[in-house]
Structures are given as structure tokens and as C-alpha cells.
Design a protein around this motif. Structure first.
Motif, PDB file in Angstrom:
ATOM      1  N   TYR A 408       0.812  -1.224   0.000  1.00 55.70           N
ATOM      2  CA  TYR A 408       0.000   0.000   0.000  1.00 55.70           C
ATOM      3  C   TYR A 408       0.839   1.265   0.000  1.00 55.70           C
ATOM      4  O   TYR A 408       0.366   2.317   0.408  1.00 55.70           O
ATOM      5  CB  TYR A 408      -0.924  -0.001   1.238  1.00 55.70           C
ATOM      6  N   HIS A 409       2.088   1.154  -0.481  1.00 57.86           N
ATOM      7  CA  HIS A 409       2.967   2.316  -0.416  1.00 57.86           C
ATOM      8  C   HIS A 409       2.452   3.480  -1.258  1.00 57.86           C
ATOM      9  O   HIS A 409       2.603   4.639  -0.877  1.00 57.86           O
ATOM     10  CB  HIS A 409       4.395   1.942  -0.823  1.00 57.86           C
ATOM     11  N   LYS A 410       1.832   3.201  -2.384  1.00 56.74           N
ATOM     12  CA  LYS A 410       1.293   4.286  -3.205  1.00 56.74           C
ATOM     13  C   LYS A 410       0.168   5.003  -2.478  1.00 56.74           C
ATOM     14  O   LYS A 410       0.087   6.239  -2.483  1.00 56.74           O
ATOM     15  CB  LYS A 410       0.799   3.740  -4.551  1.00 56.74           C
ATOM     16  N   THR A 411      -0.693   4.209  -1.848  1.00 55.40           N
ATOM     17  CA  THR A 411      -1.788   4.813  -1.085  1.00 55.40           C
ATOM     18  C   THR A 411      -1.243   5.598   0.097  1.00 55.40           C
ATOM     19  O   THR A 411      -1.708   6.715   0.393  1.00 55.40           O
ATOM     20  CB  THR A 411      -2.743   3.718  -0.575  1.00 55.40           C
ATOM     21  N   ILE A 412      -0.221   5.034   0.746  1.00 58.43           N
ATOM     22  CA  ILE A 412       0.381   5.707   1.893  1.00 58.43           C
ATOM     23  C   ILE A 412       1.001   7.031   1.463  1.00 58.43           C
ATOM     24  O   ILE A 412       0.831   8.070   2.126  1.00 58.43           O
ATOM     25  CB  ILE A 412       1.434   4.802   2.565  1.00 58.43           C
ATOM     26  N   VAL A 413       1.707   7.016   0.338  1.00 62.76           N
ATOM     27  CA  VAL A 413       2.327   8.242  -0.174  1.00 62.76           C
ATOM     28  C   VAL A 413       1.264   9.273  -0.515  1.00 62.76           C
ATOM     29  O   VAL A 413       1.408  10.473  -0.216  1.00 62.76           O
ATOM     30  CB  VAL A 413       3.207   7.935  -1.406  1.00 62.76           C
ATOM     31  N   THR A 414       0.182   8.806  -1.144  1.00 60.57           N
ATOM     32  CA  THR A 414      -0.908   9.727  -1.502  1.00 60.57           C
ATOM     33  C   THR A 414      -1.523  10.352  -0.259  1.00 60.57           C
ATOM     34  O   THR A 414      -1.752  11.571  -0.198  1.00 60.57           O
ATOM     35  CB  THR A 414      -1.988   8.981  -2.301  1.00 60.57           C
ATOM     36  N   VAL A 415      -1.799   9.516   0.750  1.00 54.71           N
ATOM     37  CA  VAL A 415      -2.404  10.024   1.998  1.00 54.71           C
ATOM     38  C   VAL A 415      -1.470  11.012   2.677  1.00 54.71           C
ATOM     39  O   VAL A 415      -1.909  12.091   3.142  1.00 54.71           O
ATOM     40  CB  VAL A 415      -2.737   8.847   2.938  1.00 54.71           C
ATOM     41  N   LEU A 416      -0.176  10.680   2.743  1.00 53.87           N
ATOM     42  CA  LEU A 416       0.786  11.580   3.365  1.00 53.87           C
ATOM     43  C   LEU A 416       0.884  12.904   2.603  1.00 53.87           C
ATOM     44  O   LEU A 416       1.036  13.978   3.213  1.00 53.87           O
ATOM     45  CB  LEU A 416       2.162  10.920   3.451  1.00 53.87           C
ATOM     46  N   ILE A 418      -1.561  14.277   0.876  1.00 58.67           N
ATOM     47  CA  ILE A 418      -2.787  15.024   1.185  1.00 58.67           C
ATOM     48  C   ILE A 418      -2.682  15.662   2.570  1.00 58.67           C
ATOM     49  O   ILE A 418      -3.035  16.838   2.770  1.00 58.67           O
ATOM     50  CB  ILE A 418      -4.008  14.095   1.099  1.00 58.67           C
ATOM     51  N   ILE A 419      -2.170  14.867   3.523  1.00 58.17           N
ATOM     52  CA  ILE A 419      -2.004  15.392   4.890  1.00 58.17           C
ATOM     53  C   ILE A 419      -1.047  16.577   4.880  1.00 58.17           C
ATOM     54  O   ILE A 419      -1.274  17.601   5.552  1.00 58.17           O
ATOM     55  CB  ILE A 419      -1.496  14.288   5.829  1.00 58.17           C
ATOM     56  N   SER A 420       0.047  16.466   4.112  1.00 58.89           N
ATOM     57  CA  SER A 420       1.014  17.556   4.028  1.00 58.89           C
ATOM     58  C   SER A 420       0.384  18.814   3.456  1.00 58.89           C
ATOM     59  O   SER A 420       0.617  19.926   3.952  1.00 58.89           O
ATOM     60  CB  SER A 420       2.198  17.110   3.158  1.00 58.89           C
ATOM     61  N   VAL A 421      -0.438  18.631   2.420  1.00 61.00           N
ATOM     62  CA  VAL A 421      -1.134  19.787   1.827  1.00 61.00           C
ATOM     63  C   VAL A 421      -2.098  20.412   2.831  1.00 61.00           C
ATOM     64  O   VAL A 421      -2.170  21.648   2.996  1.00 61.00           O
ATOM     65  CB  VAL A 421      -1.876  19.368   0.548  1.00 61.00           C
ATOM     66  N   LEU A 422      -2.845  19.568   3.535  1.00 62.42           N
ATOM     67  CA  LEU A 422      -3.809  20.075   4.519  1.00 62.42           C
ATOM     68  C   LEU A 422      -3.115  20.825   5.645  1.00 62.42           C
ATOM     69  O   LEU A 422      -3.588  21.876   6.115  1.00 62.42           O
ATOM     70  CB  LEU A 422      -4.631  18.910   5.084  1.00 62.42           C
ATOM     71  N   ILE A 423      -1.962  20.289   6.075  1.00 66.80           N
ATOM     72  CA  ILE A 423      -1.202  20.979   7.118  1.00 66.80           C
ATOM     73  C   ILE A 423      -0.726  22.341   6.620  1.00 66.80           C
ATOM     74  O   ILE A 423      -0.774  23.357   7.338  1.00 66.80           O
ATOM     75  CB  ILE A 423      -0.006  20.118   7.569  1.00 66.80           C
ATOM     76  N   GLY A 424      -0.296  22.380   5.347  1.00 69.78           N
ATOM     77  CA  GLY A 424       0.130  23.656   4.767  1.00 69.78           C
ATOM     78  C   GLY A 424      -1.002  24.659   4.715  1.00 69.78           C
ATOM     79  O   GLY A 424      -0.820  25.847   5.023  1.00 69.78           O
TER      80      GLY A 424
END
Length: 435
Positions: A408-416, A418-424
Motif C-alpha cells: 500500500y505504499h502508493k496509497t500511503i504516499v498519496t495520503v501523506l 494530502i495530509i502535508s497539503v492540509l497541514i500547509g
């Protein structure tokens, strides 16, 4: 039971024992037929010569008659260059012809002994002379070769020289090489080393040369040319004292494909060695590394691999366990284990363990077509399987984490991401709302 009957039985059993002792004591000097266990692989690609018959098993095939004239011409050049008249060289071969004929398991009696000796004389001279000509121009009819050599395809000829049923006994080769020992010792060494390069895309000229020199000095007595190539590619005699036959013991359950190994964290990598014996599972910081010699698979090398595996199969119990004769079969069996799907072949290509003229589908079909179904394997192969099983048992927690991340590394990268964008965005909003 009366005394005479008792004596008869003892004599019969003793004679049977002596007969088997003779057979098995000489098994490695024999030129065997292609084993029945592997004949299902053959569709005309691996057993019968296409261009030149060497020895009695395929002698006289109509499709190969054109090469008989080239053999005669090559014999003339061999004798002329050795400075000896053809009749003198023939007499030397005739002197060992009886020993040579005894090396064939069947089909060795081709007419009278003189006729057999003539065949050995021409075939042996042709083999040595063709090696010399081929080396003169890096694998094709050489600059020093006469013009008639353009009549044969060098790749087709090379294919035929390493068929199990297309060999002549080494006693004939030794007899003929003695006519020019300094020349043909070098030619033989360079020829076998050069043939080994067909299994690799990039090799050093001197790879395996030291091992081969030890062999030529008497460390191992090859029965024929195919055996010498097998010895060179295998990396010399194995130190293994343990022979394993599939079914004699329960093998440990292990993952069975390159993709599965990747999931449990085992890294696949080509070894620096090109000798088939050099496959190993070594420890890494968290996960082990499986290294294997890389292989270039082509029409030529596929044919040679099958015939080397067939050679190993013919030298099975009881001598194989002590002669290290199962290196190629073990190597091919391990590669076969790594392939269940076309995706596995793609993974092996990406790791540069396999490079090939074949498509992924054809490569998979070659390894899964029965080649390793009846193969003997040595303790190096068994050891790797046990290490893999031990890795799965002891590192199950790390494997579970790695498998989850791998899948699930692709999904994990995508989620991370998105989280990074939301934090920004959140930080930006906070900075705007600050007084």
C-alpha cells in the motif's frame, strides 16, 4: 535348498554385483543418451543436431551429410598444420578407438572398429580445427580459415557442439591435441572461456580461467566437451557432500516467486560472479539479500542449459553426490522457483538477474515447461530454502510491517501528500487569522 542351487544363486548375485560395480565406476566417462525424464521438453530444439553430427548417435542423418565434406577438409588442415601425415594421425586414433567405443552407452558400434576409428578421427580433427578457426575472428569463420567455412552457420555449429548426444570421448580429443599440445591447450582454454561469455552480456576475459587451468591440469577428468563447459560454468568441483532429490525429504515451505520475496523484504541482486554455484542468501540490516549469477537467455544458451542439466541427470546416483554435478540444475531450479507469473519475469529483468532475447511469456514457459520437475538439487539450494523459511519464522513482525508498506505504499504516499497539503493550508489559515 541343495548345495549346487545355493552355489548358483551366490555366483549369480556376485556377478550382478560385479557388473554394477563396473557400470557405476565408469558412469562419468560414458557419453549418455538424453535422459527420458527430460525428453518431454524437446520439440526438436535440444537433442538432435541441426548442422553437424559428432559421434555415432546421429551419424548418417541425411540432413547433415553436407558437413561430412567440411569434416574431411578440416581433417586435412589439422594434419597438415600438425606436420604429420593423415595416416599417422589416424593410427593414433585407431589405437584408442576400442576405449572410445566403450564410452557410448548404446549405438557405439558403428560397423567395424576401423570405421568407428575413421569417424572419431574426422570428428575429432573437425572439432579442434573448428575451435581454432572460430577463435581467429571472435566467433565466426576466422580470417585464417579457408573459404569453404562460409558454408556453415557458426551459431548453429556451436549449438550442436554442446548437445549431450553429440559428443566424442575425451581420450580421442587428448590423442589429437597431443599432435600440437602447446597450440591446442591454449585453444581449448580460450574456446571454453569464450563460450561461457554467451551466458552473460558483460564478462571479463579471465573469468573462470584459473579454475579451467586447474581442471586441465588434472583436477577433474571430463568425459567430453559438454562436460568441460559444464565444469567451467559451474565454477569447478563442489565441496558439497550432500545430494538432495526432491521428494526424499520435506522441503521447508517458502515463498515461490520474485514478487512474493519482494513483499517479505528479501532483496534480489545479481552476484558479481558468473559461476552458477555462487548463489547465496546473506544477512542484511533488517532483511536478507538473495544473490544469484545473472543469466542471458537466448536460443543458444537455453539449449546448452538443458543439455548441461541432462548431463547432470545422467550422472545421478551414486556418484553425483561426490562430484558436485548438480550445480546447474540447482541454479535453474531456484530461478524457476522465483517465477510464477509474467510479472515475476519482469521483476527479475528489472533486477538484472535475467536478460533475454525471449519475451517474458517465453522465458516463463522455458522455466516452467518441466525443466526442473525432475531435477536433482544440492545442499546449497536446500540451504537457501531453509534460510528463507527461517527468515519468515523469526522476522514475522518486521515482515508484516514491510508487506503492508510494500502493498500500500502508493496509497500511503498519496495520503501523506494530502495530509502535508492540509497541514500547509492549516498553517496558512492560521497565519492569516493572526492579529
Amino acid at each position: 535348498m541343495n548345495t549346487s542351487r545355493h552355489t548358483t544363486i551366490i555366483v549369480e548375485l556376485s556377478q550382478a554385483s560385479e557388473k554394477l560395480d563396473v557400470i557405476y565406476s565408469n558412469i562419468l566417462n560414458k557419453i549418455h543418451r538424453f535422459p527420458s525424464s527430460l525428453r518431454s521438453l524437446d520439440d526438436g530444439d535440444y537433442i538432435v543436431p541441426r548442422m553437424v553430427a559428432i559421434g555415432p548417435y546421429h551419424h548418417g542423418l541425411q540432413d547433415l551429410e553436407d558437413m561430412e565434406e567440411i569434416k574431411k577438409a578440416a581433417t586435412y588442415h589439422f594434419c597438415r598444420d600438425s606436420g604429420q601425415p593423415p595416416e599417422a594421425v589416424y593410427e593414433k586414433v585407431l589405437a584408442v578407438a576400442e576405449d572410445a567405443r566403450s564410452c557410448y552407452t548404446d549405438g557405439g558400434s558403428v560397423g567395424a572398429l576401423a570405421d568407428f576409428a575413421t569417424m572419431m578421427f574426422r570428428d575429432g580433427c573437425f572439432l579442434l580445427q573448428i575451435m581454432l578457426w572460430l577463435l581467429q575472428d571472435d566467433g565466426s569463420a576466422g580470417r585464417g580459415a579457408p573459404s569453404f567455412t562460409c558454408r556453415f552457420n557458426s551459431m548453429a555449429a556451436l549449438r550442436d557442439l554442446f548437445l549431450l548426444e553429440n559428443q566424442i570421448p575425451w581420450v580421442v580429443m587428448e590423442t589429437l591435441m597431443a599432435c600440437r599440445p602447446d597450440v591446442f591447450r591454449v585453444v581449448l582454454r580460450e574456446f571454453i572461456v569464450y563460450m561461457g561469455k554467451f551466458f552473460q552480456l558483460h564478462t571479463d576475459t579471465d573469468i573462470g580461467a584459473k579454475t579451467l587451468d586447474l581442471e586441465l591440469d588434472g583436477g577433474y577428468k571430463q568425459p567430453h566437451l559438454l562436460a568441460l563447459l559444464h565444469f567451467h560454468q559451474s565454477g569447478g568441483l563442489s565441496t558439497s557432500k550432500e545430494l538432495q532429490l526432491r521428494g526424499l525429504e520435506t522441503l521447508p515451505p517458502v515463498v515461490t516467486s520474485a514478487m512474493d520475496l519482494a513483499e517479505i523484504g528479501v532483496k534480489l541482486t545479481p552476484s558479481r560472479s558468473v559461476e552458477f554455484k555462487d548463489m547465496a542468501l546473506t544477512k542484511g540490516p533488517l532483511f536478507p539479500v538473495l544473490s544469484m549469477p545473472p543469466l542471458f537467455l537466448s536460443e543458444l544458451t537455453a539449449c546448452w542449459l538443458v543439455n548441461m542439466a541432462a548431463f547432470e541427470a545422467t550422472t545421478a546416483f551414486p556418484l553425483g553426490a561426490t562430484t558436485g554435478e548438480y550445480t546447474v540444475s540447482s541454479y535453474l531450479t531456484l530461478l524457476s522457483m522465483l517465477m510464477d507469473r509474467v510479472e515475476d519475469v519482469h521483476e527479475l529483468r528489472a533486477k538484472r538477474l535475467i536478460q533475454s532475447d525471449f519475451t517474458n511469456d517465453r522465458t516463463l514457459a522455458f522455466f516452467k515447461g518441466g525443466l526442473t520437475s525432475y531435477a536433482y538439487v544440492n545442499d546449497r539450494y536446500i540451504g537457501i530454502l531453509r534460510q528463507l523459511a527461517d527468515h519468515k519464522h523469526k522476522r514475522w513482525a518486521w515482515i508484516a510491517i514491510h508487506k503492508f508498506v510494500y502493498r500500500y505504499h502508493k496509497t500511503i504516499v498519496t495520503v501523506l501528500s494530502i495530509i502535508s497539503v492540509l497541514i500547509g493550508i492549516f498553517h496558512a489559515l492560521l497565519s492569516i487569522n493572526k492579529p
